[in-house]
Design a protein around this motif. Structure first.
Motif, PDB file in Angstrom:
ATOM      1  N   UNK A 125       0.847  -1.191   0.000  1.00  0.00           N
ATOM      2  CA  UNK A 125       0.000   0.000   0.000  1.00  0.00           C
ATOM      3  C   UNK A 125       0.884   1.244   0.000  1.00  0.00           C
ATOM      4  N   UNK A 126       0.614   2.227  -0.877  1.00  0.00           N
ATOM      5  CA  UNK A 126       1.405   3.460  -0.855  1.00  0.00           C
ATOM      6  C   UNK A 126       1.087   4.293   0.386  1.00  0.00           C
ATOM      7  N   UNK A 127       2.051   5.116   0.785  1.00  0.00           N
ATOM      8  CA  UNK A 127       1.897   5.993   1.944  1.00  0.00           C
ATOM      9  C   UNK A 127       1.662   7.419   1.442  1.00  0.00           C
ATOM     10  N   UNK A 128       0.413   7.900   1.487  1.00  0.00           N
ATOM     11  CA  UNK A 128       0.144   9.278   1.057  1.00  0.00           C
ATOM     12  C   UNK A 128       0.810  10.284   1.997  1.00  0.00           C
ATOM     13  N   UNK A 129       1.199  11.415   1.451  1.00  0.00           N
ATOM     14  CA  UNK A 129       1.799  12.476   2.252  1.00  0.00           C
ATOM     15  C   UNK A 129       0.893  12.783   3.451  1.00  0.00           C
ATOM     16  N   UNK A 130       1.511  13.095   4.571  1.00  0.00           N
ATOM     17  CA  UNK A 130       0.864  13.432   5.840  1.00  0.00           C
ATOM     18  C   UNK A 130       0.175  12.253   6.512  1.00  0.00           C
ATOM     19  N   UNK A 131       0.455  11.033   6.059  1.00  0.00           N
ATOM     20  CA  UNK A 131      -0.032   9.836   6.746  1.00  0.00           C
ATOM     21  C   UNK A 131       0.856   9.549   7.951  1.00  0.00           C
ATOM     22  N   UNK A 132       0.266   8.836   8.901  1.00  0.00           N
ATOM     23  CA  UNK A 132       1.042   8.371  10.053  1.00  0.00           C
ATOM     24  C   UNK A 132       1.306   6.880   9.894  1.00  0.00           C
ATOM     25  N   UNK A 133       2.553   6.484  10.161  1.00  0.00           N
ATOM     26  CA  UNK A 133       2.956   5.083  10.050  1.00  0.00           C
ATOM     27  C   UNK A 133       3.617   4.637  11.347  1.00  0.00           C
ATOM     28  N   UNK A 134       3.591   3.341  11.584  1.00  0.00           N
ATOM     29  CA  UNK A 134       4.318   2.737  12.697  1.00  0.00           C
ATOM     30  C   UNK A 134       4.690   1.319  12.311  1.00  0.00           C
ATOM     31  N   UNK A 135       5.628   0.764  13.052  1.00  0.00           N
ATOM     32  CA  UNK A 135       6.163  -0.568  12.782  1.00  0.00           C
ATOM     33  C   UNK A 135       5.837  -1.496  13.937  1.00  0.00           C
ATOM     34  N   UNK A 136       5.556  -2.746  13.615  1.00  0.00           N
ATOM     35  CA  UNK A 136       5.446  -3.805  14.610  1.00  0.00           C
ATOM     36  C   UNK A 136       6.467  -4.873  14.227  1.00  0.00           C
ATOM     37  N   UNK A 137       7.268  -5.279  15.208  1.00  0.00           N
ATOM     38  CA  UNK A 137       8.362  -6.221  14.954  1.00  0.00           C
ATOM     39  C   UNK A 137       8.120  -7.542  15.679  1.00  0.00           C
ATOM     40  N   UNK A 138       8.487  -8.635  14.989  1.00  0.00           N
ATOM     41  CA  UNK A 138       8.345  -9.981  15.529  1.00  0.00           C
ATOM     42  C   UNK A 138       9.620 -10.762  15.243  1.00  0.00           C
ATOM     43  N   UNK A 139      10.118 -11.485  16.251  1.00  0.00           N
ATOM     44  CA  UNK A 139      11.282 -12.347  16.034  1.00  0.00           C
ATOM     45  C   UNK A 139      10.800 -13.599  15.306  1.00  0.00           C
ATOM     46  N   UNK A 140      11.326 -13.829  14.113  1.00  0.00           N
ATOM     47  CA  UNK A 140      10.884 -14.968  13.308  1.00  0.00           C
ATOM     48  C   UNK A 140      11.801 -16.183  13.454  1.00  0.00           C
ATOM     49  N   UNK A 141      13.101 -15.917  13.561  1.00  0.00           N
ATOM     50  CA  UNK A 141      14.053 -17.035  13.554  1.00  0.00           C
ATOM     51  C   UNK A 141      15.377 -16.569  14.152  1.00  0.00           C
ATOM     52  N   UNK A 142      16.092 -17.483  14.777  1.00  0.00           N
ATOM     53  CA  UNK A 142      17.450 -17.230  15.271  1.00  0.00           C
ATOM     54  C   UNK A 142      18.257 -18.500  15.051  1.00  0.00           C
ATOM     55  N   UNK A 143      19.329 -18.389  14.266  1.00  0.00           N
ATOM     56  CA  UNK A 143      20.140 -19.562  13.923  1.00  0.00           C
ATOM     57  C   UNK A 143      21.600 -19.249  14.219  1.00  0.00           C
ATOM     58  N   UNK A 144      22.182 -20.041  15.111  1.00  0.00           N
ATOM     59  CA  UNK A 144      23.603 -19.865  15.437  1.00  0.00           C
ATOM     60  C   UNK A 144      24.460 -20.432  14.309  1.00  0.00           C
ATOM     61  N   UNK A 145      25.539 -19.700  13.998  1.00  0.00           N
ATOM     62  CA  UNK A 145      26.477 -20.134  12.967  1.00  0.00           C
ATOM     63  C   UNK A 145      27.892 -19.811  13.396  1.00  0.00           C
ATOM     64  N   UNK A 146      28.855 -20.107  12.537  1.00  0.00           N
ATOM     65  CA  UNK A 146      30.259 -19.896  12.883  1.00  0.00           C
ATOM     66  C   UNK A 146      30.634 -18.417  12.987  1.00  0.00           C
ATOM     67  N   UNK A 147      29.958 -17.551  12.236  1.00  0.00           N
ATOM     68  CA  UNK A 147      30.300 -16.127  12.285  1.00  0.00           C
ATOM     69  C   UNK A 147      29.391 -15.340  13.220  1.00  0.00           C
ATOM     70  N   UNK A 148      28.420 -15.997  13.827  1.00  0.00           N
ATOM     71  CA  UNK A 148      27.491 -15.334  14.737  1.00  0.00           C
ATOM     72  C   UNK A 148      26.111 -15.943  14.613  1.00  0.00           C
ATOM     73  N   UNK A 149      25.147 -15.269  15.176  1.00  0.00           N
ATOM     74  CA  UNK A 149      23.763 -15.737  15.131  1.00  0.00           C
ATOM     75  C   UNK A 149      22.971 -14.854  14.182  1.00  0.00           C
ATOM     76  N   UNK A 150      22.368 -15.478  13.181  1.00  0.00           N
ATOM     77  CA  UNK A 150      21.506 -14.740  12.258  1.00  0.00           C
ATOM     78  C   UNK A 150      20.095 -14.736  12.835  1.00  0.00           C
ATOM     79  N   UNK A 151      19.574 -13.522  12.991  1.00  0.00           N
ATOM     80  CA  UNK A 151      18.240 -13.338  13.551  1.00  0.00           C
ATOM     81  C   UNK A 151      17.369 -12.675  12.489  1.00  0.00           C
ATOM     82  N   UNK A 152      16.221 -13.260  12.234  1.00  0.00           N
ATOM     83  CA  UNK A 152      15.274 -12.669  11.287  1.00  0.00           C
ATOM     84  C   UNK A 152      14.182 -11.983  12.094  1.00  0.00           C
ATOM     85  N   UNK A 153      14.036 -10.684  11.844  1.00  0.00           N
ATOM     86  CA  UNK A 153      12.994  -9.892  12.481  1.00  0.00           C
ATOM     87  C   UNK A 153      11.971  -9.514  11.409  1.00  0.00           C
ATOM     88  N   UNK A 154      10.739  -9.910  11.612  1.00  0.00           N
ATOM     89  CA  UNK A 154       9.670  -9.516  10.707  1.00  0.00           C
ATOM     90  C   UNK A 154       9.162  -8.133  11.077  1.00  0.00           C
TER      91      UNK A 154
END
Length: 150
Positions: free
Chosen positions: A98-127
């Motif tokens: 959906x396009x964001x018309x000028x003067x609209x208000x937006x906000x974000x909601x975040x969810x942890x989707x996945x966390x996988x440990x690996x050799x260089x660190x842990x990759x975390x997917x945030x939705x």
């Protein structure tokens, strides 16, 4: 703000909504500054008179402007402590339903989707779902990949 202390806390939060950011108004000044910094000066974003006669009845924010707000919104929603480094590793999926018309208000909601440990660190997917106040469809849906190093 949700505080996650260490990688184990991030792993325990998989599947959980972390919360929502504050509402932010996307005004023409913000759109114009983004257009100037990126060189994307398409009329639908920067010409209010022409855009008024266009499909949306006003200028709209760039999709990438909306996407670029994720770091700002994330800082309002959650903090990850107890790691030596946190790096934006990339994106798995991005959509702009959906396009964001000028003067609209937006906000974000975040969810942890996945966390996988690996050799260089842990990759975390945030939705991330960036919604527009008063509409049913979101402005942006994205999966951000973070690399956490202990």
């Amino acid at each position: 703000m949700r505080e996650l202390k260490g990688i184990a806390a991030v792993e325990a939060a998989v599947g959980e909504e972390l919360g929502s950011s504050e509402w932010m108004t996307i005004n023409q000044g913000t759109i114009d500054a983004f257009a100037e910094s990126t060189g994307d000066r398409q009329w639908i974003h920067v010409d209010p008179q022409r855009a008024a006669a266009g499909a949306y009845g006003s200028t709209i924010a760039h999709g990438f402007l909306t996407l670029s707000l994720i770091p700002k919104f994330s800082a309002e929603i959650f903090a990850i402590e107890g790691v030596s480094m946190r790096v934006n590793y990339g994106l798995n999926k991005v959509r702009f339903p959906q396009p964001v018309p000028v003067d609209s208000r937006v906000r974000d909601t975040a969810t942890v989707r996945e966390a996988v440990r690996g050799t260089s660190g842990t990759q975390v997917i945030i939705g991330h779902v960036i919604e527009i106040e008063g509409t049913d469809r979101p402005a942006c849906i994205a999966e951000m990949v973070l690399l956490l190093v202990e």
